[in-house]
Design an enzyme around this catalytic site. Structure first.
Site, short mmCIF file in Angstrom:
data_model
loop_
_atom_site.label_atom_id
_atom_site.label_comp_id
_atom_site.label_asym_id
_atom_site.label_seq_id
_atom_site.Cartn_x
_atom_site.Cartn_y
_atom_site.Cartn_z
N TYR A 48 26.25 56.64 26.56
CA TYR A 48 27.52 55.94 27.07
C TYR A 48 28.50 55.70 25.89
O TYR A 48 27.84 55.08 24.70
CB TYR A 48 27.26 54.71 27.73
CG TYR A 48 28.29 53.97 28.24
CD1 TYR A 48 29.33 54.57 29.38
CD2 TYR A 48 28.72 52.67 27.94
CE1 TYR A 48 30.43 53.95 29.82
CE2 TYR A 48 29.96 52.28 28.26
CZ TYR A 48 30.87 52.80 29.49
OH TYR A 48 32.23 52.31 29.53
N ASP A 62 39.46 44.77 22.39
CA ASP A 62 39.62 45.78 23.59
C ASP A 62 40.61 45.41 24.34
O ASP A 62 40.49 44.85 25.90
CB ASP A 62 38.30 45.67 24.37
CG ASP A 62 38.08 46.68 25.44
OD1 ASP A 62 38.79 47.72 25.44
OD2 ASP A 62 37.35 46.44 26.41
N ASP A 89 34.38 55.92 28.04
CA ASP A 89 35.25 55.19 28.88
C ASP A 89 36.69 55.48 28.44
O ASP A 89 36.96 55.60 27.37
CB ASP A 89 34.95 53.62 28.20
CG ASP A 89 35.97 52.75 28.79
OD1 ASP A 89 36.77 52.76 29.57
OD2 ASP A 89 35.66 51.17 28.27
N ASP A 91 39.43 54.11 29.57
CA ASP A 91 40.30 53.08 29.81
C ASP A 91 41.01 53.11 31.04
O ASP A 91 40.62 53.51 32.12
CB ASP A 91 41.07 52.55 28.57
CG ASP A 91 40.45 51.94 27.49
OD1 ASP A 91 39.44 51.40 28.13
OD2 ASP A 91 40.84 51.81 26.44
N HIS A 116 35.17 57.61 32.73
CA HIS A 116 35.29 56.63 33.99
C HIS A 116 36.98 56.04 33.60
O HIS A 116 37.15 55.83 32.40
CB HIS A 116 34.72 55.31 34.28
CG HIS A 116 34.21 54.60 33.38
ND1 HIS A 116 35.06 53.46 32.72
CD2 HIS A 116 33.22 54.14 32.51
CE1 HIS A 116 34.54 52.77 31.83
NE2 HIS A 116 33.53 53.32 31.46
N GLU A 118 39.99 53.15 35.02
CA GLU A 118 39.91 51.83 35.67
C GLU A 118 41.25 51.63 36.29
O GLU A 118 42.25 52.30 36.09
CB GLU A 118 39.58 50.99 34.71
CG GLU A 118 40.50 50.66 33.54
CD GLU A 118 40.05 49.96 32.42
OE1 GLU A 118 40.52 48.76 31.83
OE2 GLU A 118 38.92 50.27 31.81
N CYS A 126 38.89 43.43 28.43
CA CYS A 126 37.43 43.45 28.77
C CYS A 126 37.14 43.21 30.26
O CYS A 126 37.73 42.12 30.82
CB CYS A 126 36.81 42.73 28.09
SG CYS A 126 34.97 42.49 28.48
N ARG A 161 36.65 53.39 38.06
CA ARG A 161 36.14 51.91 37.82
C ARG A 161 37.08 50.95 38.47
O ARG A 161 38.31 51.20 38.30
CB ARG A 161 35.99 51.65 36.30
CG ARG A 161 35.96 50.07 36.14
CD ARG A 161 35.82 50.00 34.47
NE ARG A 161 36.43 48.65 33.99
CZ ARG A 161 36.31 48.08 32.99
NH1 ARG A 161 35.68 48.63 31.79
NH2 ARG A 161 36.93 46.89 32.54
N GLU A 191 33.18 46.74 38.61
CA GLU A 191 32.95 45.98 37.32
C GLU A 191 32.87 44.28 37.69
O GLU A 191 33.45 43.99 38.68
CB GLU A 191 34.20 46.08 36.21
CG GLU A 191 34.20 45.10 35.04
CD GLU A 191 33.15 45.68 34.00
OE1 GLU A 191 31.93 45.57 34.66
OE2 GLU A 191 33.33 46.04 32.94
N ASN A 213 26.94 47.91 35.09
CA ASN A 213 27.13 47.26 33.74
C ASN A 213 26.39 46.28 33.31
O ASN A 213 26.72 45.09 33.85
CB ASN A 213 28.61 47.26 33.67
CG ASN A 213 28.79 46.76 32.31
OD1 ASN A 213 28.40 46.83 31.23
ND2 ASN A 213 30.35 46.41 31.94
#
Length: 309
Positions: A48, A62, A89, A91, A116, A118, A126, A161, A191, A213
């Site tokens: 990952y 982040d 990821d 974002d 993924h 989101e 985060c 996500r 999440e 996660n």
């Protein structure tokens, strides 16, 4: 030697085949290409690449400051060093529908097995922090639909996500997850779930693989693989675990050097030179052309802390 002998297409097929509900496949987070090799050597299922880790490695928080180019480049460097499939990821997709479409094709080109996307606003934060904001469902559906439409390899995994749990609760997670599957999501990443019952509820609500996660210091307890498998989870990520471990030890070594004037007190906890040589496979390069790569690889007990420091 050099890079993985497994093609990106093969890795994507492997990822699709392994993500069976209830298997809880483990994907530790790599923070550089060498750590991806270590993950593979230890027998894990996949690799990952966390957006937080990529940002933190650049010295940034982040909050959506990294670019598509930075993420695709670094994630590609990590993916090509491992025979395992790598999930990254992405974002918020680095923009709205057309940007999302380009992001998918850049990540395909970089050799990733999937990503993924989101439903946070940009700038994001985060997923285990409070005060998150999510876009409306129609906007997120457009992101996922654009991602699914843009991919050229049908096995490239599009995971949706949702961060809505911390904003509107579990019912909203389930409702949104179902809509995102209808929009083309191949898997769901809910999440910041509160407990195992919430993972189980999401797994029962959708007919696609669900990711858990297991990040340290987050909203969820650190459940075991067996516990998560029992809820129906198909994949478990440990996104920042290796970076935190490495940076924690780096800080302790620097403190020792500062206090003692030498790193001697921390040497026993370091990766030995021989072990490092094994991990980067010096011997294979030596065999490739002894007329050029004619160095001597130490023949020592590579697992001894005192071997060839």
């Amino acid at each position: 030697m050099l890079y993985s002998t497994v093609t990106p297409e093969q890795k994507r097929r492997a990822l699709r085949e392994m993500l069976v509900p209830g298997t809880a496949r483990q994907f530790p987070g790599a923070f550089n290409p060498l750590s991806a090799k270590l993950i593979g050597e230890k027998g894990f299922d996949g690799v990952y690449v966390s957006g937080a880790v990529l940002a933190n490695d650049l010295g940034l928080p982040d909050i959506g400051l990294t670019t598509l180019t930075e993420v695709a480049t670094r994630a590609g460097q990590i993916a090509r060093m491992s025979d395992l499939p790598t999930l990254v990821d992405a974002d918020t997709g680095f923009g709205e529908p057309m940007n999302v479409a380009r992001s998918i094709q850049e990540l395909e080109h970089a050799g990733l097995a999937g990503c993924h996307i989101e439903d946070q606003f940009n700038p994001k934060r985060c997923g285990h922090l409070d005060g998150k904001n999510v876009v409306d469902l129609a906007t997120m559906v457009k992101r996922i639909a654009a991602a699914a439409d843009a991919r050229r390899d049908p096995n490239f995994l599009i995971m949706a996500r949702t961060d809505v749990r911390g904003v509107e609760g579990l019912d909203a997670v389930i409702s949104r997850a179902k809509a995102l599957v209808d929009a083309g999501a191949d898997a769901i990443f809910p999440e910041a779930m509160k407990d195992l019952s919430e993972f189980e509820a999401v797994c029962k609500a959708v007919d696609v693989p669900v990711l858990a996660n297991m990040t340290e210091f987050g909203k969820s307890d650190l459940f075991t693989r067996a516990q998560l498998a029992d809820t129906g989870v198909a994949m478990v990520i440990y996104p920042v675990t290796l970076l935190r471990s490495a940076m924690g030890e780096a800080e302790r070594v620097l403190d020792a050097i500062k206090a003692d004037g030498t790193q001697e007190a921390r040497v026993d906890s370091m990766l030995t030179r021989a072990r490092l040589y094994e991990l980067v496979d010096y011997e294979a390069y030596n065999r490739f052309d002894t007329g050029i790569f004619n160095f001597q690889v130490p023949d020592l007990d590579i697992h001894s802390n005192n071997a060839n420091l």
